[in-house]
Every structure is written in structure tokens, then in C-alpha cells.
Scaffold this active site. Structure first.
Site, short mmCIF file in Angstrom:
data_model
loop_
_atom_site.label_atom_id
_atom_site.label_comp_id
_atom_site.label_asym_id
_atom_site.label_seq_id
_atom_site.Cartn_x
_atom_site.Cartn_y
_atom_site.Cartn_z
N ARG A 82 -10.03 5.23 -0.68
CA ARG A 82 -9.59 4.29 0.38
C ARG A 82 -9.78 4.96 1.74
O ARG A 82 -8.91 5.69 2.20
CB ARG A 82 -8.13 3.91 0.18
CG ARG A 82 -7.84 3.03 -1.03
CD ARG A 82 -6.37 2.60 -1.06
NE ARG A 82 -6.13 1.49 -1.96
CZ ARG A 82 -5.76 1.61 -3.24
NH1 ARG A 82 -5.58 2.79 -3.77
NH2 ARG A 82 -5.56 0.54 -3.97
N HIS A 92 0.80 -1.23 0.00
CA HIS A 92 0.00 0.00 0.00
C HIS A 92 0.83 1.27 0.00
O HIS A 92 0.41 2.28 -0.57
CB HIS A 92 -1.02 -0.04 1.13
CG HIS A 92 -2.19 -0.90 0.74
ND1 HIS A 92 -2.22 -2.25 0.99
CD2 HIS A 92 -3.30 -0.61 0.03
CE1 HIS A 92 -3.32 -2.75 0.47
NE2 HIS A 92 -3.99 -1.78 -0.11
N GLU A 127 -12.45 -9.36 -5.36
CA GLU A 127 -11.02 -9.42 -5.05
C GLU A 127 -10.52 -10.82 -4.76
O GLU A 127 -9.32 -11.04 -4.64
CB GLU A 127 -10.70 -8.57 -3.81
CG GLU A 127 -11.18 -7.15 -3.88
CD GLU A 127 -10.63 -6.31 -2.75
OE1 GLU A 127 -9.53 -5.80 -2.90
OE2 GLU A 127 -11.32 -6.16 -1.73
N ASN A 178 -5.53 -5.92 -7.57
CA ASN A 178 -4.31 -6.12 -6.77
C ASN A 178 -4.45 -7.37 -5.91
O ASN A 178 -3.58 -8.24 -5.91
CB ASN A 178 -4.06 -4.93 -5.83
CG ASN A 178 -4.01 -3.62 -6.58
OD1 ASN A 178 -3.72 -3.61 -7.77
ND2 ASN A 178 -4.31 -2.53 -5.90
N ASP A 179 -5.56 -7.43 -5.19
CA ASP A 179 -5.77 -8.62 -4.36
C ASP A 179 -6.15 -9.82 -5.21
O ASP A 179 -5.71 -10.93 -4.94
CB ASP A 179 -6.85 -8.34 -3.30
CG ASP A 179 -6.25 -7.64 -2.10
OD1 ASP A 179 -5.18 -8.06 -1.65
OD2 ASP A 179 -6.83 -6.64 -1.65
N CYS A 199 -10.57 -1.14 -10.20
CA CYS A 199 -9.84 -0.10 -9.47
C CYS A 199 -8.49 -0.59 -8.95
O CYS A 199 -7.84 0.08 -8.17
CB CYS A 199 -10.69 0.43 -8.32
SG CYS A 199 -11.17 -0.85 -7.15
N ARG A 216 -15.01 3.30 -0.26
CA ARG A 216 -14.91 1.92 0.21
C ARG A 216 -14.94 1.91 1.73
O ARG A 216 -14.29 2.74 2.37
CB ARG A 216 -13.59 1.31 -0.28
CG ARG A 216 -13.36 -0.07 0.25
CD ARG A 216 -12.19 -0.73 -0.41
NE ARG A 216 -10.92 -0.19 0.04
CZ ARG A 216 -9.75 -0.58 -0.43
NH1 ARG A 216 -9.70 -1.48 -1.41
NH2 ARG A 216 -8.63 -0.07 0.01
N ARG A 258 1.34 -10.08 -2.32
CA ARG A 258 1.61 -8.82 -3.03
C ARG A 258 2.65 -7.97 -2.33
O ARG A 258 3.16 -6.99 -2.89
CB ARG A 258 0.29 -8.03 -3.19
CG ARG A 258 -0.30 -7.60 -1.89
CD ARG A 258 -1.71 -7.06 -2.05
NE ARG A 258 -1.76 -5.63 -2.26
CZ ARG A 258 -2.87 -4.91 -2.31
NH1 ARG A 258 -4.06 -5.52 -2.19
NH2 ARG A 258 -2.84 -3.63 -2.50
#
Ligand code: PEP
Ligand code: MG
Length: 761
Positions: A470, A363, A604, A627-628, A675, A506, A638
Site C-alpha cells: 500500500r 485502514h 474492487e 474489502n472494497d 489481497c 499499488r 466498511r
């Protein structure tokens, strides 16, 4: 021999070595002793010359050290390095690969066992043992040497890296280069500022003090406070603990006696080190000494020394006498940079980031990309405590850091930085143009946000909405949960900034690599653990105020969308909807005039891909968190730089999943966005548009680049590229196919990063 004990004893001793040569000297001495051989030698690789240099030995001619070398591939040693495999022979001199080296003194030794020393796929050298008797080393000896070499590789790499920056010996290597992973594109030239977690004895940078006298007075005051704390603790526990346990506090007091630890620390302060650095150095050297002790009682005392060291360090850090004045052109360097560390530096002063831990989808790297701060992650070998104040270059395209850059290197990076500025000026012209193909197909380009400053940057780059806000970012910047009203005010600003365009908020997505200092979560497998919706459903007292704050912030603007992260079961949607409806009806009862906002779900995890159609039929929109999704589909953490090569969103399985999701959602007429970071990759954006994604949400920095690429193609061309790559079976061939198409269209100048590859390792 007790193998484990020998191994750990040697590794610990090597760890205490002040420099590379001493480390190698300890290795050859200890390994020879542990294996009972006559000779042990290390040949270090000189990759520039492709040779192996005779660097340390016990048993051969030490006078020849550093003077003799042989090319990779030549002799038994050269073969070990070239083949990256061990060689075990009972009669070395008759082996066809044997190469006679004059003056080294190995004539009497017939048996030879050599193993490569490999660190991150790179051969650092060769570790050899030899003996006069003609016998093969047995399996267990070979396994021991291999284990030794595997364990020592990291220590050797670290000692080598520290040596490159050894200012005391004036032996600085110009352009000392450290490889990591490209975290955020761009180049930066600046000075290192080393940061660490509070009271982390291992993370304190070495720095010079400003005034020896003042520093000693300050240090003594902090030690005095710890003494008081210890005395108080001892009193409080006096009637609860048995006498022998209370004796521990006497041990503490003795250690804090001015003639004990403090005296050693003050010596370092007198030599110029600042108090924090002196505490860390002295305590760590004692810890290493304790760890080497055989006696388990004494070994345990290491814990006490560490505890005391931490307490003193904490006071030194707390009593931070002056507010931090950040110099210009700061490059933050740390063992594990966090979003909070990043946010503490004024944006204008911050030019780059280097983190030893983490990978391109950690992140902190995602935040850096959204802020446009060039970043290198996973630069595991940077001796970070030694580099504070050094000049360095961060190459966020190739994932490389250079310390002590030569004038020539500096100039060439300066040119790249200027070229970048020209490119972004050119892209500014696109701000008010639509994101449409040359044949008129449009796709919405949204941004991912989190920091307050993201709003204006995003609008300057032409964002048409927010696909992912986020909300955990403002939670991360505090030392307690923000209140409902604090949240409402933050959310309101964001909704207003983008109104009337949509803002997708989110719900709190913590866990994994995002932990709140005030809500610590200790887990063995954090990415498979208590994350995202799992936490908020377990804590309605945290979830409900957040939902209420979002909906209150939406009064009169009505551009809010609520999105749920990490959904893997249908039940989680039902439970979340119940809470959302409850928060909504509470607000209506309280007199707020608010509509129930659209609610969406992030896809995800693989389970959600399989259920995409069902999920899409129950909610207002879905958005893919690639990403996930990539980490869970490919089983690649990741955040782990060791497996960064395997983390690849162009993997055919990922592309197939992305296609399945969009098709399933469109079948029930639910809009779909993506996203994850993939949406901001200009090549991937073409594919996603062709797959049918209605909107792509990305970091503000990449938005103009994506727009420029989409505007250079027809929808039919993107469709044809998609059908070609969907037939391919490897990520590499997919990547090449995309690069070829982009290069043929002449748009590669806009995105050096995706062409050179994210990961340079
Ligand atoms: C994702 O997983 O793709 C995503 C957008 O969420 P985050 O990166 O915050 O986990
Ligand atoms: Mg995610």
C-alpha cells in the site's frame, strides 16, 4: 409546542449534565414540561439483575428512587422493556399487565405512555409519562416521546459509561466493560494514552499538570501569542473590512482579557488540570451555554469562542515543551485513530488500540492487524477524554475493552496472552514449509505491506512475495508529498527486501477513509467519490513521479509489479497504461535500463466483476480487493461501526462474485490473487484455494495460521466444502459450515478470531 426546538433544547441541556443522575433529572423535568403531563419517570435497566429500577421522576414519590424495581416483562413498564415497543393506554390500572408498586404514588394516574430507550439494540430503560385524565396520548405526543427517547439514548449511554469510570467519586466499576468491534485479534493489558487530532477541542484528555505555576506561565505565554495574532489580523484587515466587522476583533480581545476566559481556565489549572484540558473544558462549557441561547446573534458567538479556544489549544500543543516519552504497554485510545497516530508510537511500547469510530475494515484496523496489535474499533461509548492513564484490557478477539480490571480478570487475560505466545511459537516451525495441501496442491501465500517494518516481519512469517504494497502508507506519514527520489529509496528497500520474490506495488490509493493532511478532500460520500485511480488520473503530476520512482527502484532487481486500484471503467486502464508507458519511455531516454513491469488491476467494484474477463485479457494479472468489493456489493460502509453486522465477506453474493472473477480470468489464462482481508481468514482461504486463486495475500500475522489450515486438508476436501457452501443462501450458514469442518479437523486453536466471530455485537 415547537417540537424541534423543544427536542434540541432538551438534548442540549441533558448534554451539559455532569453525571447520569443529573442527566435523568433534567430529562424528566423537561419532558414533563414540554408535554404538559403530570408525571414523567425514567426506569433504568439493570441487565445483571434483569430488572428496571425506578431512577428519576417528576410527579411520583422521589423518596422511593433507587429503592423500587420490577423485573423485565412485569407491569406495563416491564412489558415496554421486554417488547421494545411503546404502550399507550388511557386506563393503566385496569390493564391486565398493570403491576401495583407500593410507595411510588401512581394511584391517581390513569393514562400511561411508556417508550423504550434503546441504544445499539440494547434496552437502556423506559421513559414514561402519566396523567390523571382518562385519555390516550395522541399520535403526535407518542411520536414526540419516541423521538425524544431515540435522541436521548446515546446521551444516556454516554453518561452511564462516564459514570462507570468516575474516579472523582471513587465510584469506579471494576471490569467496566465497553463493547465494540474486533479490529485485530489478540489481547493486550496496558495503560490508556489518549490521542486526538491537533487543535481538536473535543478530543483533549483530562490529565493532571506537573506544576501549577509552570503550567500557568506556559498558558499565559500561549494566550499572549493568540492576542498578538488577533491584533495583527485586525491591522491587516483594517482597510478591507467595514468597521462593524472589525469590531469582532475587539470582542476577541475582550474574551482574551485576563479577567475573562483566561481567568476561568486558570482556575481549573490551579485545581490540578493541565492547560490543554482546562482550555477544552472551559471552552466546551461556554459553547454549550451559547448553543442553548434563543438569540441567534448570541448563538453565533459560539463560533468565535470556539475559534479562540482552538487557537490557544494549537499554541499549547505546538509548544509541546518536552518530547513525548511513551511509557511501556501503551494502549492508544482516540475518537478516530489514524495510521499516523499509530505510527508515532514506538512499536515496542505499543500493545493495543481502541478507536471509538471506525470498523474492522477501516485502514487503521488493517494496519493494526498487519502489525499484530490487538485492536477494538467502534467502541462508541468509551468516554475517551476521561480515561487517559487508566489501566485497561483490550480483547481484540471479542471486540471488548475493560477498564479497571479486577485481579481475576487480569489473570485470566494474562493466561490467554501466554497461550497465544505458545501458539505463535508453534506456528514458527511452519516458516520454511510450503503452503500445500496434504495431497500436494500448492497455493502461494503473499503478504500485504505498507510500513517499512512490515518487510522483516513478513519474511519471518514465511511470506513468498508481496501481493499488495500500500504505497499510500508512506504518503500518510508525511506533511507533504514525498519527492520522486524519496519514493524511489523507500520502494527500493522494499523490492530488495523481498527479492527475488515478486512485490506488487499499488499506485497511490487515497480517498475514502485515507486522507492526506496536506491534500484534504471534503466529500459527502467519500467512498463513492474521488478515490484511488480517479485521483491519480486527474493528477498526472502526482502519478507520473510515483510510476517513475517505482520503475527506477526496480533497476537490476526486476521483481516489481504495478497494480491499479478502484478501476471501474476500461478507459481508466487505457489512460493508466498510457502514463505507465510514458514514464517508462522517459526513463529509457534518461538511460535507465528498466523493463516495463507487469501491470495488474484490482477488482474492487461490482462493475469490474462484470468486466473481469475483458479486464483480465488486457493486463498481466488481476487481484481482488475484497474489502472494497464487499462494501460495494453489499452497500455497507466498511468504516461505519453501526452497520458492521451487515459487512460480511461470507455473504453468498460475495462468494459468487469471487468465483466469477477467478473463472473469467483463468479463461484468458491471467493469474488471479486476492489481497483483501478475506484472504487471511483461514476458513475463507480454503474456499479461495478451491475456487482456483493462484495466490492469497494477507497480513503477516495471519499467514502462518492460514498455512497451518491449508496443510491440514486435501484439495478434494476444500473442493467439497466449496460446493456445499455455494449452495447456501446465508452468510451465517456458510460460516457455520466452515467452522464445523475446521473444528472437526482440530485446527481451531490457531485462530480464535474467526471462530468467535469478528463482530461481537
Ligand atoms: C481492498 O479493498 O480489499 C484492498 C485490499 O484495498 P484497501 O483495503 O487498501 O482499500
Ligand atoms: Mg480497496
Amino acid at each position: 409546542m415547537n417540537i424541534l426546538q423543544s427536542l434540541s433544547g432538551i438534548v442540549q441541556r441533558v448534554n451539559t449534565a455532569p453525571d447520569l443522575q443529573s442527566a435523568l433529572d433534567i430529562i424528566v423535568r423537561d419532558v414533563r414540561e414540554a408535554m404538559g403531563t403530570e408525571v414523567c419517570t425514567v426506569y433504568m435497566a439493570d441487565h445483571g439483575e434483569s430488572r428496571l429500577v425506578f431512577t428519576a421522576t417528576e410527579g411520583l414519590n422521589r423518596e422511593a428512587l433507587g429503592k423500587l424495581s420490577l423485573p423485565f416483562g412485569q407491569g406495563l413498564v416491564g412489558q415496554v422493556a421486554l417488547r421494545e415497543e411503546s404502550i399507550n393506554t388511557s386506563n393503566a390500572q385496569t390493564d391486565p399487565n398493570f403491576q401495583f408498586l407500593e410507595n411510588i404514588g401512581e394511584e391517581p394516574f390513569n393514562s400511561f405512555l411508556g417508550v423504550p430507550i434503546v441504544h445499539h439494540r440494547r434496552v437502556l430503560g423506559v421513559l414514561v409519562v402519566q396523567q390523571t385524565d382518562r385519555r390516550s396520548f395522541d399520535e403526535s405526543e407518542e411520536a414526540f416521546l419516541l423521538t425524544m427517547s431515540a435522541q436521548l439514548a446515546g446521551v444516556i449511554a454516554h453518561a452511564q459509561a462516564t459514570g462507570m469510570l468516575d474516579t472523582s467519586a471513587n465510584a469506579n466499576v471494576a471490569n467496566a466493560e465497553f463493547r465494540g468491534i474486533a479490529g485485530a485479534s489478540g489481547v493486550a493489558i496496558g495503560r490508556a494514552l489518549v490521542v486526538s487530532q491537533p487543535a481538536d477541542l473535543y478530543g483533549v484528555p483530562s490529565r493532571r499538570n506537573k506544576d501549577v505555576y509552570e503550567e500557568i506561565v506556559f498558558f499565559r505565554a500561549c494566550v499572549g501569542r493568540v492576542r498578538k495574532d488577533v491584533a495583527k489580523l485586525s491591522m491587516q484587515l483594517a482597510d478591507r473590512l467595514p468597521a462593524e466587522e472589525l469590531a469582532l476583533f475587539d470582542v476577541y480581545s475582550k474574551m482574551l482579557d485576563e479577567h475573562a476566559l483566561p481567568a476561568e481556565i486558570e482556575q481549573l489549572i490551579e485545581a490540578g488540570e493541565w492547560a490543554q484540558g482546562a482550555v477544552s473544558r472551559v471552552i466546551l462549557s461556554h459553547l454549550r451555554a451559547f448553543e442553548q441561547m434563543e438569540n441567534s446573534y448570541l448563538k453565533e458567538r459560539a463560533v468565535d469562542v470556539k475559534d479562540l479556544g482552538r487557537r490557544v489549544l494549537e499554541y499549547l500543543q505546538l509548544a509541546n515543551r518536552e518530547p513525548m516519552i511513551y511509557p511501556d504497554n501503551v494502549v492508544l485510545v482516540g475518537n478516530e485513530l489514524t495510521a499516523t497516530m499509530l505510527a508515532e508510537v514506538p512499536r515496542k511500547k505499543l500493545v493495543g488500540l481502541v478507536s471509538l469510530k471506525g470498523s474492522s475494515n477501516s485502514h487503521v484496523a488493517i494496519l493494526a492487524r498487519s502489525m499484530g496489535v490487538p485492536t477494538v474499533m467502534g467502541a462508541v461509548d468509551v468516554p475517551f477524554t476521561e480515561v487517559d492513564g487508566s489501566e485497561l484490557i483490550v480483547d481484540g478477539y471479542a471486540g471488548v475493552v475493560y477498564f479497571n480490571p479486577s485481579l481475576e480478570l487480569r489473570t485470566s487475560y494474562q493466561e490467554i496472552a501466554e497461550e497465544e505466545q505458545l501458539v505463535s511459537k508453534g506456528l514458527e516451525a511452519l516458516k520454511d514449509l510450503k503452503c500445500e495441501t496434504t495431497d500436494g496442491h500448492t497455493v502461494a501465500l503473499w503478504v500485504n505491506t505498507g510500513l517499512a517494518s512490515d518487510a522483516s516481519r513478513s519474511l519471518d512469517h514465511g511470506a513468498e512475495g508481496v501481493g499488495l504494497y500500500r504505497t499510500e502508507v508512506p504518503f500518510l506519514m508525511r506533511d507533504r508529498f514525498p519527492s520522486e527520489e524519496e519514493q524511489r529509496a523507500i520502494y527500493r528497500m522494499h523490492l530488495e527486501a523481498f527479492a527475488p520474490n515478486p512485490v506488487t506495488m499499488r499506485t497511490l490509493d487515497i480517498g475514502g477513509d485515507k486522507s492526506l493532511s496536506y491534500f484534504p478532500i471534503e466529500e459527502d460520500n467519500p467512498f463513492l467519490g474521488w478515490r484511488g485511480i480517479r485521483i491519480t488520473l486527474d493528477h498526472p503530476e502526482i502519478f507520473l513521479p510515483q510510476l517513475r520512482a517505482m520503475m527506477k527502484a526496480n533497476v537490476g532487481i526486476e521483481n516489481l509489479g504495478i497494480m491499479l486500484p478502484m478501476i471501474s471503467h476500461m478507459g481508466e486502464i487505457d489512460e493508466s497504461m498510457k502514463l505507465i508507458r510514458r514514464a517508462h519511455s522517459e526513463l529509457l531516454d534518461e538511460g535507465f535500463d528498466v523493463p516495463l513491469p507487469p501491470v495488474g488491476v484490482m477488482i474492487e467494484v461490482p462493475a469490474a466483476v462484470c468486466l473481469a474477463g475483458e479486464i483480465a485479457s488486457r493486463v498481466d494479472f488481476i487481484s481482488v480487493g475484497s474489502n472494497d468489493l464487499t462494501q460495494y456489493l453489499l452497500a455497507v460502509d466498511r468504516n461505519n461501526s453501526s452497520v458492521a453486522d451487515l459487512y460480511c465477506s461470507y455473504h453468498p453474493a460475495v462468494l459468487q462474485a469471487l468465483q466469477m472473477i477467478v473463472s473469467a480470468a483463468h479463461e484468458v489464462s491471467t493469474p488471479v490473487s486476492i489481497c483483501g482481508e478475506l484472504a487471511g481468514d483461514p476458513g475463507a482461504a480454503l474456499l479461495l484455494m478451491a475456487m482456483g486463486y493462484d495466490s492469497l495475500s494477507m497480513n503477516a500475522t495471519n499467514l502462518p495460521k492460514v498455512k497451518s489450515v491449508i496443510r491440514a486438508f486435501t484439495k478434494a476436501e476444500a473442493d467439497s466444502l466449496l460446493s456445499d457452501v455455494m449452495l447456501m443462501h446465508s452468510a451465517d450458514s456458510i460460516q457455520s459450515a466452515i467452522e464445523n469442518v475446521l473444528e472437526a479437523r482440530g485446527v481451531t486453536r490457531f485462530f480464535r478470531d474467526s471462530i468467535r466471530g469478528r463482530d461481537s455485537r
